[in-house]
Design an enzyme around this catalytic site. Sequence first.
Site, PDB file in Angstrom:
ATOM      1  NE  ARG A  38      -7.000 -13.480   5.174  1.00 60.53           N
ATOM      2  CZ  ARG A  38      -7.450 -12.233   5.078  1.00 60.53           C
ATOM      3  NH1 ARG A  38      -7.148 -11.482   4.033  1.00 60.53           N
ATOM      4  NH2 ARG A  38      -8.217 -11.742   6.023  1.00 60.53           N
ATOM      5  CD  GLU A  48      -8.871  -8.502  -3.508  1.00 64.89           C
ATOM      6  OE1 GLU A  48      -9.564  -8.024  -2.606  1.00 64.89           O
ATOM      7  OE2 GLU A  48      -7.764  -9.049  -3.303  1.00 64.89           O
ATOM      8  CG  PHE A  89     -13.206   0.830   7.051  1.00 64.77           C
ATOM      9  CD1 PHE A  89     -12.775   0.340   5.835  1.00 64.77           C
ATOM     10  CD2 PHE A  89     -13.865  -0.037   7.923  1.00 64.77           C
ATOM     11  CE1 PHE A  89     -12.971  -0.990   5.475  1.00 64.77           C
ATOM     12  CE2 PHE A  89     -14.081  -1.374   7.574  1.00 64.77           C
ATOM     13  CZ  PHE A  89     -13.625  -1.840   6.345  1.00 64.77           C
ATOM     14  CE  LYS A 140      -3.837  -2.264   2.389  1.00 66.50           C
ATOM     15  NZ  LYS A 140      -4.863  -2.114   3.451  1.00 66.50           N
ATOM     16  CB  THR A 180      -7.257  -6.084   9.429  1.00 67.03           C
ATOM     17  OG1 THR A 180      -7.638  -7.138   8.542  1.00 67.03           O
ATOM     18  CG2 THR A 180      -7.532  -4.744   8.774  1.00 67.03           C
ATOM     19  CG  HIS A 184      -5.431  -5.964  -0.081  1.00 63.72           C
ATOM     20  ND1 HIS A 184      -6.592  -5.960   0.642  1.00 63.72           N
ATOM     21  CD2 HIS A 184      -5.646  -6.779  -1.152  1.00 63.72           C
ATOM     22  CE1 HIS A 184      -7.490  -6.721   0.028  1.00 63.72           C
ATOM     23  NE2 HIS A 184      -6.946  -7.231  -1.063  1.00 63.72           N
TER      24      HIS A 184
HETATM   25  P1  CMP Z   1      -7.442  -4.497   3.745  1.00 62.71           P
HETATM   26  O1  CMP Z   1      -7.062  -5.871   4.131  1.00 62.71           O
HETATM   27  O2  CMP Z   1      -6.832  -3.916   2.525  1.00 62.71           O
HETATM   28  O3  CMP Z   1      -9.042  -4.411   3.602  1.00 62.71           O
HETATM   29  C1  CMP Z   1      -9.786  -3.241   3.878  1.00 62.71           C
HETATM   30  C2  CMP Z   1      -8.937  -2.118   4.405  1.00 62.71           C
HETATM   31  O4  CMP Z   1      -9.644  -1.061   5.029  1.00 62.71           O
HETATM   32  C3  CMP Z   1      -8.045  -2.675   5.507  1.00 62.71           C
HETATM   33  O5  CMP Z   1      -7.060  -3.514   4.977  1.00 62.71           O
HETATM   34  C4  CMP Z   1      -7.552  -1.384   6.141  1.00 62.71           C
HETATM   35  O6  CMP Z   1      -6.515  -0.764   5.399  1.00 62.71           O
HETATM   36  C5  CMP Z   1      -8.795  -0.494   6.038  1.00 62.71           C
HETATM   37  N1  CMP Z   1      -9.528  -0.367   7.306  1.00 62.71           N
HETATM   38  C6  CMP Z   1      -9.632   0.770   8.012  1.00 62.71           C
HETATM   39  N2  CMP Z   1     -10.363   0.594   9.109  1.00 62.71           N
HETATM   40  C7  CMP Z   1     -10.761  -0.694   9.114  1.00 62.71           C
HETATM   41  C8  CMP Z   1     -11.551  -1.494  10.000  1.00 62.71           C
HETATM   42  N3  CMP Z   1     -12.111  -0.992  11.109  1.00 62.71           N
HETATM   43  N4  CMP Z   1     -11.716  -2.792   9.697  1.00 62.71           N
HETATM   44  C9  CMP Z   1     -11.171  -3.310   8.565  1.00 62.71           C
HETATM   45  N5  CMP Z   1     -10.425  -2.599   7.694  1.00 62.71           N
HETATM   46  C10 CMP Z   1     -10.206  -1.297   7.965  1.00 62.71           C
END
Ligand code: CMP
Length: 140
Positions: free
Chosen positions: A86, A127, A58, A10, A92, A116
Site C-alpha cells: 500500500r 481476494e 462508484f 488494472k 487511492t 489494486h
Molecule cells: P481500489 O483500491 O481497487 O478499491 C476500490 C476502487 O474503486 C478504487 O481502487 C478505485 O479504482 C475505485 N474508486 C472510484 N472512486 C472511488 C472513491 N471515491 N473512493 C474509493 N475508491 C474509488
Amino acid sequence: MKERTLSIIKPDGVAKGLIGEVLNRFEHAGFQVVAMKMVHMSKKQAEGFYAVHRERPFFESVTDFMSSGPSVVMVLEAENVISRNRELMGATNYKEAAEGTIRREFAMDIEKNVVHGSDSPETAAFEIGYFFNALELVRL
Ligand code: CMP
C-alpha cells in the site's frame, strides 16, 4: 511474519504498458511473486470482486472499468507485504498519494489508479481465493 497480498495491475496500467514498471518496483522491494496471471474480468466477476463496495456510489463505474480490458492479477509474499504494498501504491486518490508512489506517478483519476492491493489480512484471504486455487500458489 511473512504474509501474502493480492495485487492487480488494472486495465489502465496494462493499456499504458506499465506491467514491467510495476513488477520491477515489487521485485526491488523484495516482494516474491507466488502466483500471477492475466484476466479479462466479466462485469459479474468484477462485481463479485468489489462486493464490499456494492453500496458505494462508484460501484457501477469501477466494475465497468475493471471489466473493460485485461488486468494482471498476482499474489505477493513478503514480511508485512500488505502495508508495504500500500505504501508503494500510494493513496487511492493519486492527488493525495506521496511523491514517488505508483499512483502519484501514473494514475489518471481516482478510479483509473493503475493498481489494486488488499487492505487487510481478511481481505487478502478473500481476494487471493477469488482468483487462485491452492495449486496455483507456488511454495517458496
Ligand atoms: P481500489 O483500491 O481497487 O478499491 C476500490 C476502487 O474503486 C478504487 O481502487 C478505485 O479504482 C475505485 N474508486 C472510484 N472512486 C472511488 C472513491 N471515491 N473512493 C474509493 N475508491 C474509488
